[in-house]
Design an enzyme around this catalytic site. Sequence first.
Site, PDB file in Angstrom:
ATOM      1  N   ASP A 322      -8.182  31.077   6.701  1.00  0.00           N
ATOM      2  CA  ASP A 322      -8.816  31.925   7.714  1.00  0.00           C
ATOM      3  C   ASP A 322      -9.825  31.150   8.557  1.00  0.00           C
ATOM      4  OD1 ASP A 322      -7.441  33.809   6.298  1.00  0.00           O
ATOM      5  OD2 ASP A 322      -9.174  35.101   5.906  1.00  0.00           O
ATOM      6  N   HIS A 464     -10.371  28.966   3.596  1.00  0.00           N
ATOM      7  CA  HIS A 464     -10.853  28.883   4.985  1.00  0.00           C
ATOM      8  C   HIS A 464     -10.703  27.448   5.462  1.00  0.00           C
ATOM      9  CE1 HIS A 464     -12.809  32.359   3.131  1.00  0.00           C
ATOM     10  NE2 HIS A 464     -12.759  32.918   4.335  1.00  0.00           N
TER      11      HIS A 464
HETATM   12 ZN    ZN Z   1     -12.841  35.286   8.053  1.00  0.00          ZN
END
Ligand code: ZN
Length: 513
Positions: A322, A464
Amino acid sequence: MKKTGNRIAKRTGKIGRFGLCALIILLLVFGIAGCRFSEGNKNTNEDKGMNEVVNAEDMHKEEVGETVLTEAPEGENRDSGDIQSIIEYGSNILVAAHYPTYGKDNIDTISKDFITKYIENLKRELAEDPYYDEDFDYELNIDFKTYNAPNNLVSVIFNITENSSSLAHPIVEVETKVYDLSNDLEIELSDIMDGDYLVHISQLCENYFRTDDYYKDNIDLSIFEEGIYPSEENYRNFLFQEDRLVIVFDKYQLFSGNFGMPSVELAYTELADYIKPELQKFFIPEEGLLAEEEVIEEPITDIIFPKREIDSAKPMIALTFDDGPNKETTGPILDILREYNSVATFFVLGNRVSIYADFLRQMLEEGNEIGNHSYNHKELTKLSLPELKEQIMDTQEAVITHTGYEPKLMRPTYGSYNDKVKSEIDMPLILWSIDTLDWKSRDANKVADHVLANVKDGDIILMHDIFASTAEATQLLVPKLIDMGFQLVTVSELYESKGEKLESGNAYHSPRK
Ligand code: ZN
């Protein structure tokens, strides 16, 4: 250098309102409002959280979103420079703040300091606020736009939104900065203009408001005269654009709050007498030199999507990343995936797409999947319907424009969603079954060990791709997961192989039965 000392005073002035609203709402809805699943702790109380989010949402529906962001028209440009983000999950103060960098020490530090000080000040204010309540959900979002201007200047406008489950209206403000890229300096009006330029600009602005149909009948002299007065403070937010100077006024500076933050555009030709003689040639081109700029549509590469072989009988998992793409860290992740003939799903932020379009094309060419993770990482449950749609559609458009590919999956920011988010977003919401907490540990070994100790067939793993430690963890993980017999597939491949259909209106954690 530009004066920013008023920032503290302005912010301190707000806290009374913040606290008062907090108290009133606290009394009204004690025990109802303010819950969310953060990306850090969502696995703990999902069902309980859901109801609470819905209630808080209903409460806000009428009011949130009236405030209109100032959007200086035309000329948006994110093609120069890089984007850096500070995104903080896992507490009741959610932060997503983005700022541009140009590889210039001084101006990059000015932007970074502005962002980090803003975050620190908000946290300090909350800590000192007698009505601060950790059951409330606070959110700070800072995004920006940039504009190219003559003589290698670039203007940046930061759009700042503070939201809280204790506030009826989000607090919206802007801050502008103008940088001289050639000399690595921040620019004031007095660096470009001289003489009585402030008086002249003030007169042009006053004239605009007094004659404009939208504003002219709403002038309250007791406010207007003070706000329009030619002082540096009143004209501290300005943007140099290609052919004009834009002055941005604060909310309440000239008009009542429902007028938002008015802006006035002044062509350089209107300001010619006040632009420094040595700079005239940059800002006021001779007649005929200002040719219509040709708009060149960026050609969309015809991406050939590779055909991938997946054995449905063998175990498989989906790595998901992400908040990217990111300059330093997305590349190494793509490299290790390619080396092991593996793929992942990247839930990208729309405000990064045009800057890192090459990464997106590479993702698709190598068989990865791209999903939507909103435009600038606002918490979706707090948005009005138009704002929610904008967050989703602006990202869809950016990805389509730069790749020709239309994302089919949505990952809600902070893992936070409610019935409205589910029903209004025309894509399935993809959550996860393993949270690596990579943002918290920033430790490659911890992240890898956590996955290896827990991974099972059908898992969706949350990471991430904006952290160096996560890129490193991926380099450790991919060979080991392959050794353990897992196929690394995209989220769509995972569900297809398991024979489960992904449908919009639903949220998914794993196809594992
Ligand atoms: Zn996020």
